[in-house]
Design a protein around this motif. Sequence first.
Motif, PDB file in Angstrom:
ATOM      1  N   GLY A  67       0.777  -1.225   0.000  1.00  0.00           N
ATOM      2  CA  GLY A  67       0.000   0.000   0.000  1.00  0.00           C
ATOM      3  C   GLY A  67       0.808   1.273   0.000  1.00  0.00           C
ATOM      4  O   GLY A  67       0.236   2.357  -0.085  1.00  0.00           O
ATOM      5  N   GLU A  68       2.128   1.186   0.075  1.00  0.00           N
ATOM      6  CA  GLU A  68       2.949   2.394   0.116  1.00  0.00           C
ATOM      7  C   GLU A  68       3.295   2.911  -1.271  1.00  0.00           C
ATOM      8  O   GLU A  68       3.360   4.122  -1.487  1.00  0.00           O
ATOM      9  N   TRP A  70       2.432   2.317  -5.472  1.00  0.00           N
ATOM     10  CA  TRP A  70       1.756   1.677  -6.598  1.00  0.00           C
ATOM     11  C   TRP A  70       2.481   2.039  -7.877  1.00  0.00           C
ATOM     12  O   TRP A  70       3.117   3.096  -7.979  1.00  0.00           O
ATOM     13  N   ASP A  92       0.740  -3.159  -6.907  1.00  0.00           N
ATOM     14  CA  ASP A  92       1.386  -2.792  -5.652  1.00  0.00           C
ATOM     15  C   ASP A  92       2.830  -3.285  -5.702  1.00  0.00           C
ATOM     16  O   ASP A  92       3.081  -4.480  -5.856  1.00  0.00           O
ATOM     17  N   LEU A  99      -3.673  -4.716  -8.437  1.00  0.00           N
ATOM     18  CA  LEU A  99      -4.796  -4.047  -7.801  1.00  0.00           C
ATOM     19  C   LEU A  99      -5.954  -3.830  -8.771  1.00  0.00           C
ATOM     20  O   LEU A  99      -7.118  -3.905  -8.376  1.00  0.00           O
ATOM     21  N   HIS A 123      -8.341   0.465  -0.458  1.00  0.00           N
ATOM     22  CA  HIS A 123      -7.049   0.174   0.168  1.00  0.00           C
ATOM     23  C   HIS A 123      -6.469   1.343   0.950  1.00  0.00           C
ATOM     24  O   HIS A 123      -5.523   1.164   1.713  1.00  0.00           O
ATOM     25  N   PRO A 126      -1.810   5.524  -1.397  1.00  0.00           N
ATOM     26  CA  PRO A 126      -0.385   5.184  -1.258  1.00  0.00           C
ATOM     27  C   PRO A 126       0.432   6.441  -0.971  1.00  0.00           C
ATOM     28  O   PRO A 126      -0.087   7.562  -0.999  1.00  0.00           O
ATOM     29  N   ARG A 223      -0.948  -8.400   6.826  1.00  0.00           N
ATOM     30  CA  ARG A 223      -1.978  -7.724   7.616  1.00  0.00           C
ATOM     31  C   ARG A 223      -2.189  -8.386   8.964  1.00  0.00           C
ATOM     32  O   ARG A 223      -2.619  -7.748   9.919  1.00  0.00           O
ATOM     33  N   LEU A 231      -7.823  -0.446   6.300  1.00  0.00           N
ATOM     34  CA  LEU A 231      -7.648  -1.184   5.052  1.00  0.00           C
ATOM     35  C   LEU A 231      -8.551  -2.393   5.061  1.00  0.00           C
ATOM     36  O   LEU A 231      -8.778  -3.026   6.098  1.00  0.00           O
ATOM     37  N   ALA A 234      -7.966  -7.335  -0.156  1.00  0.00           N
ATOM     38  CA  ALA A 234      -7.830  -6.994  -1.562  1.00  0.00           C
ATOM     39  C   ALA A 234      -8.880  -7.671  -2.415  1.00  0.00           C
ATOM     40  O   ALA A 234      -9.338  -7.127  -3.401  1.00  0.00           O
TER      41      ALA A 234
END
Length: 236
Positions: A67-68, A70, A92, A99, A123, A126, A223, A231, A234
């Motif tokens: 998620g940081e 894309w 991602d 995604l 999500h 990012p 996670r 979040l 997915a």
Amino acid sequence: MRKIASTRVRYGYRRIHVLLKREGWQLGRNQAYRIYVEEHFQLCSKLPTRRKMTVLREGRFKPQRAGEVWAMDFVADALSSGSKFRLLTVVDVFSREALAIEVGSRLRGENVVEVLNRLVARHGAPKFVSVDNGSEFTGRVMDLWAYHHKVRIDFSRPGKPTDNGHVETFNGSLRDECLNVHWFESLADGKAIVEGWRRDYNESRPHSALMDLTPAEFVRQQRISRPVEGLVTAEN
């Protein structure tokens, strides 16, 4: 076994070994290599890479969790009638998860932002989005979206597709394993087939960079070990 053998994709024998073990087959690497040869998985081998000079460059942000960062890019293809269409791919970088793959006859900056808004709702936003210098990514609409969500757009250097290597690699798999092996009779047909391939890529395709987990498995594991508020999963 039949599922693997019937899939016309570019697999290395090590991946065949991992896939068979995931399905419960107990076999060694030599047996996996024999299956690899007999099923002709080696026919679509990559061309040998050329050696290049090493050039020092400014380091880019390295994600530490999903998620940081894309990465996005476009792919072009055509229907059986000859009509052309485009695909916007969003990956991602950390989890290798596909995604979204947006399919449309004409995709512009507005369509890119629509896809990003759907992904942000699911999500979260990012920190970085890696793109090339296409007009769909450099326009005012994209700039306003990034400003609103406090996202930094990381543009590739002109003529340097390796700057966005993760999505380029993904697009190569998409073309070899999906676009090149299907005839799309209509845009709706193409959307259904591409979406099915995306889900299979996320849920059934192990990656050595992910400790031989699929992207979906890797995201779930991350996670559990490092929960992030807000979040959602997915894939539903």
